[in-house]
Design an enzyme around this catalytic site. Structure first.
Site, PDB file in Angstrom:
ATOM      1  CB  THR A 109      -1.139   0.079   1.560  1.00 29.95           C
ATOM      2  OG1 THR A 109      -2.003  -1.215   1.478  1.00 29.95           O
ATOM      3  CG2 THR A 109      -1.833   1.144   1.177  1.00 29.95           C
ATOM      4  CB  THR A 149      -2.581  -1.379  -2.926  1.00 37.06           C
ATOM      5  OG1 THR A 149      -2.597  -0.142  -2.397  1.00 37.06           O
ATOM      6  CG2 THR A 149      -1.346  -2.078  -2.460  1.00 37.06           C
ATOM      7  CB  SER A 326      47.927 -12.397  -3.343  1.00 33.64           C
ATOM      8  OG  SER A 326      48.158 -12.744  -1.735  1.00 33.64           O
ATOM      9  CB  SER A 327      46.603  -7.749   0.246  1.00 34.32           C
ATOM     10  OG  SER A 327      47.016  -8.390   0.896  1.00 34.32           O
ATOM     11  CE  LYS A 332      46.703 -17.726  -4.124  1.00 35.13           C
ATOM     12  NZ  LYS A 332      44.977 -17.032  -4.660  1.00 35.13           N
TER      13      LYS A 332
END
Length: 476
Positions: A109, A149, A326-327, A332
């Site tokens: 509604t 509605t 990868s950090s 990788k």
């Protein structure tokens, strides 16, 4: 045009009232009292109503205004202003800017009332009137005329689902096409098949991709077939599907206009009460999306596994590198697109469960939980389309094969011993395989040493190309 939906900094205000009481609203706000109350009540998720649902509701408002005008229930000036406001809602990016939490009580509604209010206030503005002059154009008496509605929302959700299903099925068809291209490209690459992640018999990489393509094809076909059932609507059924406060002429006209505006072959259900209270069609669509996500997840997981390595895993295929993995580990690269698909599948399956439970919990003549069904289902459709496009363009189409690795793994396996079973029996074949392993000898060389079968016959039986289709390995 809709420059400020709710101008917070405007000093002037207007006062609106409802059955609960009065409320001060910024004078320039397109929102009315019902929207403001809903914003205060349901601000929990940071998720707004899906814009396709808003656009679909606006199409219904447009069809209703035109129908009411043709029946002499709405004058031409009001009709024209409402139609123009509806067009702006449908054609502009306004639907994405409407702020109302998707998770709301009331069976939608609040969503319907918000669209009524925004269209009414924009129509007033078009007529040169002040927003909030509801004695001229009223959100309920004019914009919502002949509607509830409970018939607007289910109809709008069907339209929104159909609008999003089309692009999704095209994306699925494109993925199928690319998989079939890979099937042909890899048709001559013979590799080791695997069952329970253990060595099985030979298969071509093309055959593996053919199975993926066929699974995707089934998903495309199932989603295509559901569209006919989605085109049954209950518009004109009003509160509970009985059609109170409407006429047969109105019901006929609004369906005709809505077909024109949506370009969808919508038709009224013979039982509008059923459509008003039952949400099982959305459970069905959700279930098909879940099935598709299961197949996508299987494909993505297989690709991750076959590409694992590059030196410590299977490494039979190479996925395109799309970002550093990868950090801390230089060089990788991870199968991130496949992992995105895996997570999409989780989201789809969970959303399907939510839709199932929401549809289950409807009571008597209405389901109060249609907002969560709408939000979950429309998001599923949109997310899946975007994810498949990414999967297709950033992963599948550029997959490469490591043919040397495929050959190396196959040559070192015991898979070919299965071809001897019709000639020497399961027990003797098993003993030969075990003995070859114990003596650390290549299986085919060990079998020739045993002189069980002539070399010419053995060459045909153990020819790898003959092991990937029925009967070819059987020697006459």
């Amino acid at each position: 045009m809709f420059k400020n939906l709710n101008q917070k900094n405007n000093d002037s205000i207007r006062v609106e009232k409802d059955s609960i009481g009065k409320k001060e609203i910024a004078a320039d706000s397109y929102y009315g009292i019902n929207t403001i109350r809903a914003q205060e009540n349901f601000n929990i998720s940071r998720q707004n109503i899906h814009p396709e649902l808003v656009k679909a509701i606006s199409m219904i408002k447009k069809a209703a205004a035109l129908s009411n005008f043709e029946l002499g229930l709405l004058d031409e000036i009001k009709k024209n202003a409402i139609l123009e406001a509806c067009d702006e809602m449908i054609d502009s990016n306004l639907a994405e800017k409407l702020e109302l939490d998707a998770f709301q009580g009331g069976a939608g509604t609040s969503t319907n009332m918000m669209v009524n209010e925004v269209i009414a206030n924009r129509a007033l503005e078009i007529m040169g009137m002040q927003k909030g002059d509801y004695d001229i154009i009223h959100p309920n008496d004019d914009v919502n005329k002949g509607q509830s509605t409970n018939d607007v929302y289910p109809t709008a959700l069907r339209i929104a689902v159909l609008k999003l299903l089309g692009p999704l099925t095209k994306s699925i068809a494109k993925l199928q096409e690319v998989l079939q291209v890979k099937e042909e490209e890899f048709s001559s690459i013979i590799k080791l098949g695997r069952t329970q992640l253990q060595d099985a018999v030979p298969i071509t990489l093309g055959q593996e991709f053919s199975a993926y393509a066929e699974a995707v094809n089934r998903d495309r076909w199932r989603l295509y077939k559901i569209t006919d059932r989605l085109k049954k609507i209950n518009l004109g059924g009003t509160a509970i599907g009985t059609g109170l406060n409407t006429s047969h002429s109105y019901i006929f006209k609004i369906a005709k206009h809505l077909r024109n505006f949506t370009s969808l072959s919508l038709s009224h259900s013979e039982n509008m009460i059923d459509i008003t209270q039952n949400m099982d069609i959305f459970v069905e669509v959700s279930g098909l999306l879940k099935a598709a996500s299961v197949n996508l997840n299987k494909i993505a997981s297989d690709l991750r596994l076959l590409a694992s390595g590059p030196t410590g895993g299977i490494g039979e295929i190479k996925l395109p590198a799309v970002q550093a993995g990868s950090s801390i580990m230089p060089g990788k690269v991870n199968p991130v697109i496949c992992e995105m698909i895996n997570q999409l599948s989780i989201e789809i399956i969970c959303s399907d469960q939510a839709i199932t439970m929401a549809a289950r919990d409807g009571q008597l003549e209405l389901n109060a939980f249609s907002p969560i069904i709408a939000q979950k289902l429309l998001n599923m459709l949109e997310m899946m389309k975007k994810a498949i496009d990414k999967f297709n363009n950033k992963c599948v189409k550029d997959i490469e094969v490591n043919s040397d690795k495929c050959k190396q793994i196959l040559d070192n396996s015991l898979a070919i011993i299965t071809s001897l079973v019709p000639y020497i029996g399961y027990e003797q074949a098993s003993d030969l395989a075990k003995e070859a392993v114990n003596q650390d000898k290549k299986l085919i060389d060990f079998i020739k040493e045993k002189d069980i079968i002539s070399n010419s016959k053995l060459d045909k039986i153990l020819k790898l190309e003959n092991m990937t289709s029925p009967g070819n390995n059987l020697s006459e």
